[in-house]
Design an enzyme around this catalytic site. Structure first.
Site, PDB file in Angstrom:
ATOM      1  N   HIS A   1       0.943  -1.251  -0.073  1.00 59.83           N
ATOM      2  CA  HIS A   1      -0.038  -0.130   0.010  1.00 59.83           C
ATOM      3  C   HIS A   1       0.733   1.071  -0.001  1.00 59.83           C
ATOM      4  O   HIS A   1       2.058   1.093   0.035  1.00 59.83           O
ATOM      5  CB  HIS A   1      -0.924  -0.023   0.822  1.00 59.83           C
ATOM      6  CG  HIS A   1      -0.236  -0.016   2.622  1.00 59.83           C
ATOM      7  ND1 HIS A   1       0.530  -0.835   2.877  1.00 59.83           N
ATOM      8  CD2 HIS A   1      -0.502   0.980   3.411  1.00 59.83           C
ATOM      9  CE1 HIS A   1       1.059  -0.460   4.196  1.00 59.83           C
ATOM     10  NE2 HIS A   1       0.537   0.564   4.354  1.00 59.83           N
TER      11      HIS A   1
ATOM     12  N   HIS B   1       1.504   3.830   2.151  1.00 58.24           N
ATOM     13  CA  HIS B   1       1.981   4.714   3.323  1.00 58.24           C
ATOM     14  C   HIS B   1       3.546   4.858   3.097  1.00 58.24           C
ATOM     15  O   HIS B   1       4.201   3.790   2.469  1.00 58.24           O
ATOM     16  CB  HIS B   1       1.468   3.891   4.443  1.00 58.24           C
ATOM     17  CG  HIS B   1       0.002   4.372   5.013  1.00 58.24           C
ATOM     18  ND1 HIS B   1      -0.562   3.620   5.771  1.00 58.24           N
ATOM     19  CD2 HIS B   1      -0.520   5.310   4.612  1.00 58.24           C
ATOM     20  CE1 HIS B   1      -1.838   4.149   5.900  1.00 58.24           C
ATOM     21  NE2 HIS B   1      -2.009   5.140   5.326  1.00 58.24           N
TER      22      HIS B   1
ATOM     23  N   ASP C   1       5.896   4.531   5.029  1.00 59.48           N
ATOM     24  CA  ASP C   1       6.794   3.613   5.540  1.00 59.48           C
ATOM     25  C   ASP C   1       7.011   2.253   4.726  1.00 59.48           C
ATOM     26  O   ASP C   1       7.927   1.570   4.953  1.00 59.48           O
ATOM     27  CB  ASP C   1       6.476   3.032   7.031  1.00 59.48           C
ATOM     28  CG  ASP C   1       5.101   2.799   7.218  1.00 59.48           C
ATOM     29  OD1 ASP C   1       4.250   3.236   6.481  1.00 59.48           O
ATOM     30  OD2 ASP C   1       4.986   2.109   8.074  1.00 59.48           O
ATOM     31  N   HIS C   2       6.194   2.316   3.585  1.00 68.65           N
ATOM     32  CA  HIS C   2       6.262   1.169   2.715  1.00 68.65           C
ATOM     33  C   HIS C   2       6.781   1.611   1.285  1.00 68.65           C
ATOM     34  O   HIS C   2       7.046   0.670   0.495  1.00 68.65           O
ATOM     35  CB  HIS C   2       4.894   0.550   2.512  1.00 68.65           C
ATOM     36  CG  HIS C   2       4.308  -0.133   3.722  1.00 68.65           C
ATOM     37  ND1 HIS C   2       4.599  -1.491   4.075  1.00 68.65           N
ATOM     38  CD2 HIS C   2       4.349   0.337   4.914  1.00 68.65           C
ATOM     39  CE1 HIS C   2       4.161  -1.419   5.362  1.00 68.65           C
ATOM     40  NE2 HIS C   2       3.963  -0.675   5.849  1.00 68.65           N
TER      41      HIS C   2
ATOM     42  N   ASP D   1      -0.124  -4.089   5.932  1.00 71.43           N
ATOM     43  CA  ASP D   1      -0.514  -3.733   7.293  1.00 71.43           C
ATOM     44  C   ASP D   1      -2.147  -4.143   7.126  1.00 71.43           C
ATOM     45  O   ASP D   1      -2.785  -3.635   6.178  1.00 71.43           O
ATOM     46  CB  ASP D   1      -0.498  -2.290   7.320  1.00 71.43           C
ATOM     47  CG  ASP D   1       0.969  -1.461   7.373  1.00 71.43           C
ATOM     48  OD1 ASP D   1       1.806  -2.361   7.256  1.00 71.43           O
ATOM     49  OD2 ASP D   1       1.045  -0.499   7.698  1.00 71.43           O
TER      50      ASP D   1
ATOM     51  N   HIS E   1       6.737  -5.310  11.830  1.00 77.98           N
ATOM     52  CA  HIS E   1       5.793  -4.268  11.558  1.00 77.98           C
ATOM     53  C   HIS E   1       5.503  -3.879  13.102  1.00 77.98           C
ATOM     54  O   HIS E   1       4.403  -3.336  13.184  1.00 77.98           O
ATOM     55  CB  HIS E   1       4.717  -4.392  10.802  1.00 77.98           C
ATOM     56  CG  HIS E   1       4.090  -2.987  10.294  1.00 77.98           C
ATOM     57  ND1 HIS E   1       3.478  -2.123  10.819  1.00 77.98           N
ATOM     58  CD2 HIS E   1       4.637  -2.393   9.079  1.00 77.98           C
ATOM     59  CE1 HIS E   1       3.256  -0.985  10.326  1.00 77.98           C
ATOM     60  NE2 HIS E   1       3.916  -1.021   9.195  1.00 77.98           N
TER      61      HIS E   1
END
Lengths: 303, 303
Positions: free
Chosen positions: A61, A63, A65-66, A206, A265
């Site tokens: 996805h 976000h 942090d990815h 997530d 995570h």
């Protein structure tokens, strides 16, 4: 043989001794990366692995942090003399994200192709790996990935001889090719035994716990699953932020019975994930609180 | 008093033990960051400093090793409960870059303002710091920055008394305010001595040596300057890539005579910058090969 490395175990943001969650899968000379947050290129370099063979990047996805590590990762791939195209797979909207990434990293010596996942589930065959993206439940569109390597049946020389198949066709048949030789047609089924057990890895983050994760991870060799919180009383927060607790993850493990299961995570507030493993093991024992750089080599049964 | 920290010393890409070049300046409770490559937020966290007071981010140019850390840096600032706007200053085209950054980090609890630098030189007064961006010479548009804090003259109570200035006006006059009181006008010049020596820091990377650097860094308290290569025979490569060698940087030092000078932005191939300091010191002695996290507190002469 599948080589798996979890480059980081953090959620939300990279920390001085914790990279954000990202998985590297190596198979047959090709590498595949799942997610690429800020610092992932450094984590990869720490492991000493090459940037050059990364043919595919899967994004769960959008976000940061990815995905925030993509510009630097691409530039460093470019500096490793890669010229072959790279394929990025991710949710709808990937085109917009890739435009942003390419604004920050405009000049690369290779092409970047991308595929926006269509619908709730889609399967791709890349470098001999069967990659299935399936929808999970986060606060933005998010997919988990099943990465499977199938294993053909064993070649049966006696059957090949009995059927008088010329020796020159044995190798291509073993590779799965069908051969026409004048009037005769030879198919792999004529010489191969039943399909043998392959290898299967599932990566889910997530997300809230949803049935699709256990369905895809059923009897997997490895399930990498988020476990954002460990301490008691975090269920509400996990629900609110569309994450899951380590104990909820363990329940997925119990349903899916993977051979290995890694939690990852972790919330930045979770300093020592290990300390909550008692309650996790009470639900499903084959789970570890993964550490940055956690590695495993998955082998075929007869390897 | 100006607190200066060089968060990283790398050029091109972050490495396991070398963050990319970025400077943090703290003055009077406010922080200012120059450049923000991948991992800069982790470098800042390692130093234990707060994200919250970073009011201003100056960008030299738009190569990824100077900007790719912005999305993550903003998100972590947001997580530090900042709600006040942040101002980003950089070359023309900043609008396009900020759109890309905000695509990767769309949701922030503060506004991000930005200013595209106009022309070859422009000065801004922010948080009591006089910030001058001046054009240098790289392979894309690039600016260096002079950050100066001016120091008013000393308040002369005897002169204030002699001129019968009411006591209640002393403080505002000392702060530089002009006061109208009926028919009389009081100005700071009436009570302040000559302007005292302030503090000056110049940050120059990525660039060929150009006269503007030494002009701005003349007698600076600190010159932070790139020294991409150290080993002999790298002059041609430095010219081609629009960088400079440590020895070229030292020549700027010799011309500008800064009190302190730090080299930074080392090539990833430069493993031990220290080893070339002999030839650097032969040109200008007040130079060090800065290390990640290099710190200095610059004090006013009478502080």
């Amino acid at each position: 043989m599948l080589d798996i490395t979890l480059l980081g175990t953090g959620g939300m943001m990279p920390l001085p001794r914790r990279w954000v969650t990202s998985l590297l899968v190596r198979y047959n000379g090709a590498s595949l990366l799942v997610d690429c947050g800020e610092g992932t290129q450094i984590a990869l370099r720490e492991k000493g692995w090459s940037f050059k063979p990364v043919n595919t990047i899967l994004l769960t996805h959008f976000h940061a942090d990815h995905i925030a590590g993509l510009p630097g990762f691409f530039l460093t791939m470019g500096n490793s003399d890669r010229t072959e195209p790279v394929t990025v797979i991710g949710p709808r909207g990937l085109s917009r994200i890739m435009t942003a990434v390419r604004t920050i990293a405009p000049e690369l010596p290779f092409e970047v192709n991308f595929i926006e996942i269509d619908g709730n589930e889609q399967t791709f065959l890349i470098d001999g790996m069967e990659i299935t993206a399936f929808r999970v439940q986060h606060n933005i569109v998010c997919y988990a990935y099943e990465i499977s390597v199938r294993r053909k049946g064993r070649f049966d020389a006696a059957r090949a001889k009995a059927q008088e198949i010329p020796l020159r066709f044995w190798n291509p048949l073993q590779r799965g090719e069908t051969i026409e030789d004048g009037a005769r047609i030879y198919t792999p089924e004529m010489v191969l035994g039943e399909e043998r057990k392959g290898l299967k890895v599932v990566y889910a983050t997530d997300t809230r716990p949803v049935p699709a994760i256990a369905e895809h991870a059923l009897n997997a060799d490895l399930l990498v699953c988020e476990g954002m919180y460990g301490e008691p009383g975090m269920d509400k927060k996990a629900r609110e932020h569309r994450h899951m607790t380590m104990q909820e993850a363990a329940q997925i493990g119990k349903d899916a019975q993977p051979v290995n299961m890694w939690l990852t995570h972790y919330s930045p507030s979770l300093v020592r994930p290990d300390q909550y493993m008692g309650s996790v093991h009470a639900i499903y024992p084959n789970v570890i609180a993964a550490k940055d750089g956690q590695e495993i080599t998955l082998k075929f049964e007869d390897e």
